[in-house]
Write a protein that holds these residues in place. Structure first.
Motif, short mmCIF file in Angstrom:
data_model
loop_
_atom_site.label_atom_id
_atom_site.label_comp_id
_atom_site.label_asym_id
_atom_site.label_seq_id
_atom_site.Cartn_x
_atom_site.Cartn_y
_atom_site.Cartn_z
N ALA A 142 -4.25 -1.49 -5.99
CA ALA A 142 -4.91 -2.61 -6.67
C ALA A 142 -5.86 -3.36 -5.76
O ALA A 142 -5.44 -3.89 -4.73
CB ALA A 142 -3.83 -3.55 -7.18
N SER A 144 -9.11 -6.04 -6.60
CA SER A 144 -9.86 -6.64 -7.70
C SER A 144 -11.36 -6.57 -7.50
O SER A 144 -11.85 -6.60 -6.36
CB SER A 144 -9.52 -8.12 -7.81
N SER A 147 -12.77 -9.25 -4.96
CA SER A 147 -12.43 -8.98 -3.56
C SER A 147 -13.27 -7.79 -3.08
O SER A 147 -13.59 -7.67 -1.91
CB SER A 147 -10.95 -8.71 -3.39
N GLU A 171 -5.74 -7.61 -9.86
CA GLU A 171 -5.44 -8.64 -10.85
C GLU A 171 -6.66 -9.47 -11.25
O GLU A 171 -6.55 -10.43 -12.01
CB GLU A 171 -4.32 -9.55 -10.36
N GLU A 188 -4.04 -4.19 -14.06
CA GLU A 188 -3.06 -5.11 -13.47
C GLU A 188 -3.27 -6.52 -13.99
O GLU A 188 -4.39 -7.03 -13.99
CB GLU A 188 -3.17 -5.12 -11.95
N LYS A 223 2.13 -8.00 -12.52
CA LYS A 223 2.44 -8.43 -11.15
C LYS A 223 3.07 -9.82 -11.21
O LYS A 223 2.44 -10.77 -11.68
CB LYS A 223 1.17 -8.44 -10.33
C1 LIG Z 1 -9.48 -6.18 -0.72
C2 LIG Z 1 -8.07 -6.09 -1.26
C3 LIG Z 1 -7.79 -6.61 -2.51
C4 LIG Z 1 -6.50 -6.51 -3.02
N1 LIG Z 1 -6.24 -7.00 -4.28
C5 LIG Z 1 -5.02 -6.83 -4.81
C6 LIG Z 1 -4.78 -7.22 -6.15
O1 LIG Z 1 -5.64 -7.71 -6.85
N2 LIG Z 1 -3.53 -7.02 -6.62
C7 LIG Z 1 -2.53 -6.44 -5.87
O2 LIG Z 1 -1.41 -6.26 -6.36
N3 LIG Z 1 -2.74 -6.06 -4.60
C8 LIG Z 1 -3.96 -6.22 -4.07
N4 LIG Z 1 -4.21 -5.80 -2.80
C9 LIG Z 1 -3.13 -5.12 -2.08
C10 LIG Z 1 -3.31 -3.60 -2.16
O3 LIG Z 1 -3.19 -3.14 -3.48
C11 LIG Z 1 -2.25 -2.88 -1.32
O4 LIG Z 1 -0.98 -3.10 -1.84
C12 LIG Z 1 -2.25 -3.35 0.10
O5 LIG Z 1 -3.56 -3.34 0.59
C13 LIG Z 1 -1.35 -2.47 0.97
O6 LIG Z 1 -1.77 -1.16 0.99
P1 LIG Z 1 -2.57 -0.54 2.25
O7 LIG Z 1 -1.60 -0.61 3.38
O8 LIG Z 1 -2.89 0.85 1.82
O9 LIG Z 1 -3.79 -1.40 2.46
C14 LIG Z 1 -5.48 -5.90 -2.27
C15 LIG Z 1 -5.77 -5.39 -1.02
C16 LIG Z 1 -7.04 -5.47 -0.52
C17 LIG Z 1 -7.32 -4.90 0.85
#
Ligand SMILES: Cc1cc2nc3c(=O)[nH]c(=O)nc-3n(C[C@H](O)[C@H](O)[C@H](O)COP(=O)(O)O)c2cc1C
Length: 262
Positions: A142, A144, A147, A171, A188, A223
């Motif tokens: 996820a 957004s 972001s 989200e 989400e 979420k």
């Molecule tokens: C730029 C960015 C935006 C994110 N936005 C969300 C989000 O909107 N909702 C969510 O549940 N997690 C969000 N996350 C978390 C990611 O979905 C993921 O769980 C987290 O980065 C850990 O995974 P990774 O170790 O592969 O980065 C975001 C992460 C990043 C880097």
């Protein structure tokens, strides 16, 4: 200095010490905020001092190299070393007991493998689900719109379409950028109900029904909360919220310069 003078100085020092301790003890006895100090004047301060240095004692003497959240000491050491341009690589071998109960690891293949024609999948949807979805076990996590830019979202979705895996919207709401590549979507919905909220910020079931019936949306992910973000997650600092982001999320007009909004 004569010995008489030295003795006189010592006595003055002792007297000053006794008076200071007496003052502290008197203050401790008359104050009414801290029961520990009232019951244990002077020595009670040791408790507050030890409490203050507790994190340091924990970190320097008690914490093991692999303890510590979110990063263990071992990980931090590597990060520090690399940031200074020093050796940041570790030789083979782990200090972690990977064979413990619940231990998991990924093992390298000694020879190249043919990639699977189809990614491994898991079925999402119980017996009552009319449209179960065979979701690839590796998908786009996820992130957004807001972001990430529209182009990044579109690229991720196109990748999902090519690779046959799913793309989680994050989200921040569902956008045309997400739909652009034709890849499977997980919509989400977080605590802000972005993209499916009323003008008052409540969940809007009609908007939800309208959007969720889009065949590109294969799953809806709810979420409940997220620890590692300000507030309850999904909060962009006010100045980063453009008109487009606000409109997609369904949040009111431009924020104040210093303000935050979700
Ligand atoms: C730029 C960015 C935006 C994110 N936005 C969300 C989000 O909107 N909702 C969510 O549940 N997690 C969000 N996350 C978390 C990611 O979905 C993921 O769980 C987290 O980065 C850990 O995974 P990774 O170790 O592969 O980065 C975001 C992460 C990043 C880097």
């Amino acid at each position: 200095m004569t010995s008489k003078k030295r003795i006189a100085r010592g006595s003055i020092g002792t007297a000053v010490g006794v008076v200071a301790l007496g003052a502290v003890a008197t203050y401790d006895l008359v104050q009414k905020k801290k029961a520990v100090l009232r019951n244990y004047p002077v020595i009670g301060h040791a408790r507050y001092l030890l409490n203050k240095i507790r994190p340091q004692i924990q970190q320097y003497f008690i914490e093991r190299d692999w303890d510590g959240r979110p990063f263990s000491r071992t990980t931090r050491d590597v990060i520090y070393a690399r940031s200074k341009g020093e050796k940041g690589e570790e030789a083979f071998g782990t200090l972690t007991n990977v064979s413990r109960e619940g231990g998991e690891w990924l093992m390298h293949s000694m020879v190249p493998l043919e990639p699977p024609v189809e990614p491994p999948r898991v079925t999402v949807g119980g017996p009552d689900c009319t449209q179960p979805y065979d979701m690839a076990m590796l998908s786009v996590s996820a992130m957004s719109f807001g972001s990430l830019s529209g182009s990044a979202i579109r690229a991720l979705n196109s990748g999902a379409a090519k690779g046959g895996f799913a793309h989680d919207t994050g989200e921040g709401g569902l956008t045309d950028y997400h739909r652009g590549g034709g890849g499977d979507l997980i919509w989400e919905i977080g605590t802000g109900y972005f993209g499916t909220r009323t003008a008052y910020g409540d969940f809007d079931p009609d908007q939800f029904a309208g959007k969720a019936s889009d065949p590109q949306i294969k799953c809806v992910s709810l979420k409940l909360s997220q620890g590692a973000k300000p507030g309850l997650g999904g909060v962009l600092p006010g100045p980063k919220v453009t008109e487009e982001i606000a409109q997609i999320r369904g949040v009111p007009d431009a924020p104040s310069k210093s303000g935050r909004r979700s």
